[in-house]
Scaffold this motif. Structure first.
Motif, mmCIF file in Angstrom:
data_model
loop_
_atom_site.group_PDB
_atom_site.id
_atom_site.type_symbol
_atom_site.label_atom_id
_atom_site.label_comp_id
_atom_site.label_asym_id
_atom_site.label_seq_id
_atom_site.Cartn_x
_atom_site.Cartn_y
_atom_site.Cartn_z
ATOM 1 N N SER A 39 2.998 46.631 57.310
ATOM 2 C CA SER A 39 4.130 46.578 58.234
ATOM 3 C C SER A 39 5.404 46.842 57.440
ATOM 4 N N GLU A 40 6.443 47.226 58.143
ATOM 5 C CA GLU A 40 7.730 47.472 57.489
ATOM 6 C C GLU A 40 8.241 46.198 56.822
ATOM 7 N N LYS A 41 8.034 45.075 57.507
ATOM 8 C CA LYS A 41 8.479 43.775 56.985
ATOM 9 C C LYS A 41 7.795 43.454 55.662
ATOM 10 N N ASN A 42 6.468 43.641 55.597
ATOM 11 C CA ASN A 42 5.745 43.326 54.372
ATOM 12 C C ASN A 42 6.040 44.319 53.257
ATOM 13 N N SER A 43 6.286 45.578 53.619
ATOM 14 C CA SER A 43 6.667 46.577 52.617
ATOM 15 C C SER A 43 7.971 46.180 51.939
ATOM 16 N N GLN A 44 8.907 45.707 52.749
ATOM 17 C CA GLN A 44 10.195 45.272 52.215
ATOM 18 C C GLN A 44 10.041 44.029 51.340
ATOM 19 N N LEU A 45 9.190 43.101 51.789
ATOM 20 C CA LEU A 45 8.973 41.864 51.041
ATOM 21 C C LEU A 45 8.329 42.146 49.678
ATOM 22 N N LEU A 46 7.425 43.098 49.636
ATOM 23 C CA LEU A 46 6.791 43.486 48.375
ATOM 24 C C LEU A 46 7.839 43.974 47.369
ATOM 25 N N GLN A 47 8.818 44.714 47.888
ATOM 26 C CA GLN A 47 9.886 45.209 47.024
ATOM 27 C C GLN A 47 10.794 44.071 46.565
ATOM 28 N N GLU A 48 11.141 43.189 47.484
ATOM 29 C CA GLU A 48 12.033 42.070 47.161
ATOM 30 C C GLU A 48 11.426 41.140 46.116
ATOM 31 N N CYS A 49 10.113 40.924 46.221
ATOM 32 C CA CYS A 49 9.427 40.009 45.290
ATOM 33 C C CYS A 49 8.949 40.717 44.023
ATOM 34 N N LYS A 50 9.211 42.032 43.959
ATOM 35 C CA LYS A 50 8.825 42.846 42.799
ATOM 36 C C LYS A 50 7.333 42.707 42.498
ATOM 37 N N THR A 51 6.543 42.782 43.568
ATOM 38 C CA THR A 51 5.092 42.618 43.452
ATOM 39 C C THR A 51 4.444 43.887 42.912
ATOM 40 N N ASP A 52 3.579 43.734 41.931
ATOM 41 C CA ASP A 52 2.763 44.849 41.456
ATOM 42 C C ASP A 52 1.602 44.995 42.440
ATOM 43 N N PHE A 53 1.606 46.066 43.213
ATOM 44 C CA PHE A 53 0.597 46.201 44.260
ATOM 45 C C PHE A 53 0.168 47.653 44.420
ATOM 46 N N SER A 54 -0.947 47.819 45.112
ATOM 47 C CA SER A 54 -1.393 49.134 45.579
ATOM 48 C C SER A 54 -1.961 48.950 46.967
ATOM 49 N N ASN A 55 -2.021 50.025 47.713
ATOM 50 C CA ASN A 55 -2.386 49.931 49.126
ATOM 51 C C ASN A 55 -3.316 51.080 49.504
ATOM 52 N N ALA A 56 -4.342 50.765 50.282
ATOM 53 C CA ALA A 56 -5.265 51.793 50.785
ATOM 54 C C ALA A 56 -5.701 51.406 52.189
ATOM 55 N N PHE A 57 -6.066 52.394 52.986
ATOM 56 C CA PHE A 57 -6.557 52.115 54.340
ATOM 57 C C PHE A 57 -7.514 53.217 54.768
ATOM 58 N N ASN A 58 -8.149 53.014 55.928
ATOM 59 C CA ASN A 58 -9.160 53.934 56.452
ATOM 60 C C ASN A 58 -10.298 54.160 55.446
ATOM 61 N N LEU A 59 -10.740 53.083 54.813
ATOM 62 C CA LEU A 59 -11.813 53.174 53.829
ATOM 63 C C LEU A 59 -13.187 53.153 54.497
ATOM 64 N N THR A 60 -14.160 53.770 53.858
ATOM 65 C CA THR A 60 -15.544 53.698 54.315
ATOM 66 C C THR A 60 -16.115 52.331 53.932
ATOM 67 N N ASN A 61 -17.262 51.980 54.501
ATOM 68 C CA ASN A 61 -17.912 50.723 54.131
ATOM 69 C C ASN A 61 -18.212 50.681 52.638
ATOM 70 N N GLU A 62 -18.649 51.821 52.100
ATOM 71 C CA GLU A 62 -18.978 51.892 50.668
ATOM 72 C C GLU A 62 -17.733 51.640 49.819
ATOM 73 N N GLU A 63 -16.614 52.192 50.251
ATOM 74 C CA GLU A 63 -15.372 52.000 49.507
ATOM 75 C C GLU A 63 -14.891 50.551 49.583
ATOM 76 N N ILE A 64 -15.107 49.911 50.733
ATOM 77 C CA ILE A 64 -14.715 48.498 50.870
ATOM 78 C C ILE A 64 -15.548 47.621 49.939
ATOM 79 N N VAL A 65 -16.844 47.895 49.861
ATOM 80 C CA VAL A 65 -17.704 47.147 48.935
ATOM 81 C C VAL A 65 -17.191 47.294 47.503
ATOM 82 N N MET A 66 -16.788 48.502 47.129
ATOM 83 C CA MET A 66 -16.264 48.746 45.791
ATOM 84 C C MET A 66 -14.989 47.947 45.531
ATOM 85 N N GLU A 67 -14.161 47.785 46.570
ATOM 86 C CA GLU A 67 -12.934 46.999 46.412
ATOM 87 C C GLU A 67 -13.262 45.550 46.036
#
Length: 328
Positions: free
Chosen positions: A196-224
Motif C-alpha cells: 500500500s502507499e501507506k506502508n511504502s511511505q512507512l518503509l522509507q520513514e523507518c529506513k527499513t532494508d526491504f525487498s518486495n515481490a508479488f504474483n509468485l508461483t507456489n514453487e517460488e513461495i516455497v523458496m521464500e
C-alpha cells in the motif's frame, strides 16, 4: 464415489483454492474427484443465482463447497453436501439490510448442509454464536500443510536475518506495526504481496532494508520460506493462519499473534506477540535474534506441532466424513 469440489471464481482469491487443491491431492488417491470453479466472481443477487444454477447442474455423489460460496446450499442437494467454513469475519463489518442479507446467504444457509466443517475452533465459535447446528452436523478439520513444504534446515543469520512477511496490502496482516517494531533492528524484511502507499511511505520513514515481490508461483513461495530466517505473521485476525504451519514445516521460527486461532494453530511452536503492541513485536524479535537456545526450542516445537497438519492426516479425516455421507 465421485466428489465435486466447488471453488469460488479464481479472481476472488486463491487462498481457499490453494488449500483445497492440496486436500484433493490426498483425496483423489481414494475417491474420484472433480474441481468446479464458479463462473461469476461477483456477489450480487444475479451473480449468486447464476452461480447457483451452474453448480446445480454439476452435482455428483458428494458436493463439497470449499469455502466462501455458502449460498450454494440453497441450490444443491443438501443431503449430500459438505461445506467448509474458513471464517465469517466480514459479517462483523456490515450493518443494516446488507448485514441481514449476508447472514441469510452465508450463515443461515449453513443449517441446510449435511455436514459443516470448520477449519478451527475460532471459526466454529464465530458461527455457533449466530446460529444453532446439531452436534452431529459439524466438526473441525484443520487445513493441511502442502507436501511442497518440507524440512530444510538453515543456519540462522544472527547478523542480518531475513524476515518473511506474507501479505503486503492487507491491513490485517499487520505490516505497518511490523515495520515500526523492526526499526533499528538489523534485518532484511522480505515482503510478499503488493504494498500500500501507506506502508511504502512507512518503509522509507523507518529506513527499513526491504525487498518486495508479488504474483509468485507456489514453487517460488516455497523458496521464500526456505530462504528466510524468520516467518512474520502477527495478524490481527484470521480464520486459520497457513503461514504458521508452512513456516514450521520448513523449520523456521514463526512470530504470530497471541489470539485465536493463531495461538491455537501454533501449538506452542511459535513466538506469540500482542499484535497491536509494537513493543511486544520488537521484544520478540530481539529475543529470537539474541537467544539461540530459545530459538531452537521454538523451532523444534514447531516441527513437532506441524505433524498433525500433514496431508495424510487431513485426508483420512475427510475420507471418514465422505464415507459417513455415502452410508446414510
Amino acid at each position: 464415489m465421485r466428489i465435486n469440489y466447488f471453488f469460488r471464481h479464481p479472481k476472488v482469491g486463491f487462498s481457499i483454492q490453494r488449500v483445497f487443491q492440496t486436500v484433493n491431492l490426498g483425496v483423489k488417491k481414494v475417491f474420484e474427484t472433480e474441481e468446479t470453479f464458479l463462473p461469476n466472481p461477483k456477489s450480487n443477487i444475479p451473480a449468486i443465482f447464476k452461480n447457483g444454477m451452474f453448480a446445480r447442474k454439476k452435482q455428483l455423489d458428494i458436493n463439497h463447497i470449499t469455502g466462501d460460496a455458502h449460498y450454494l446450499l440453497y441450490f444443491l442437494n443438501t443431503s449430500k453436501t459438505v461445506v467448509t467454513v474458513h471464517d465469517i469475519m466480514y459479517y462483523s463489518y456490515l450493518s443494516g439490510i446488507k448485514k441481514k442479507l449476508w447472514k441469510i446467504l452465508y450463515i443461515d444457509s449453513l443449517t441446510r448442509a449435511e455436514k459443516v466443517v470448520f477449519i478451527s475452533e475460532f471459526a466454529q465459535q464465530q458461527v455457533l454464536n449466530e446460529i444453532n447446528l446439531a452436534q452431529n452436523q459439524y466438526s473441525i478439520i484443520p487445513n493441511p500443510v502442502s507436501p511442497d513444504f518440507t524440512l530444510k534446515p538453515k543456519k540462522f543469520n544472527k547478523v542480518k536475518p531475513v524476515i518473511l512477511h506474507i501479505g503486503g496490502k492487507m491491513e490485517r496482516k499487520n505490516l505497518a506495526r511490523t515495520i515500526q517494531a523492526l526499526e533499528n533492528i538489523s534485518c532484511h524484511l522480505r515482503i510478499i504481496g503488493k504494498l500500500s502507499e501507506k506502508n511504502s511511505q512507512l518503509l522509507q520513514e523507518c529506513k527499513t532494508d526491504f525487498s518486495n515481490a508479488f504474483n509468485l508461483t507456489n514453487e517460488e513461495i516455497v523458496m521464500e520460506y526456505e530462504n528466510c530466517d524468520i516467518v512474520n505473521f502477527p495478524s490481527l485476525f484470521e480464520g486459520f493462519g497457513m503461514p504458521i504451519i508452512e513456516g514450521q514445516a520448513v523449520g523456521r521460527i514463526v512470530v504470530t499473534s497471541n489470539i485465536p486461532p493463531m495461538n491455537q494453530v501454533a501449538g506452542g511452536g511459535a513466538v506469540l506477540v500482542e499484535p497491536t503492541d509494537i513493543t511486544s513485536i520488537k521484544n520478540a524479535y530481539e529475543d529470537i535474534i539474541t537467544n539461540a537456545v530459545f530459538r531452537e526450542e521454538i523451532i523444534q516445537q514447531g516441527i513437532k506441532n506441524v505433524e498433525k497438519y500433514k496431508l495424510s492426516t487431513i485426508t483420512n479425516q475427510y475420507a471418514t466424513l465422505y464415507n459417513e455421507l455415502i452410508e446414510k
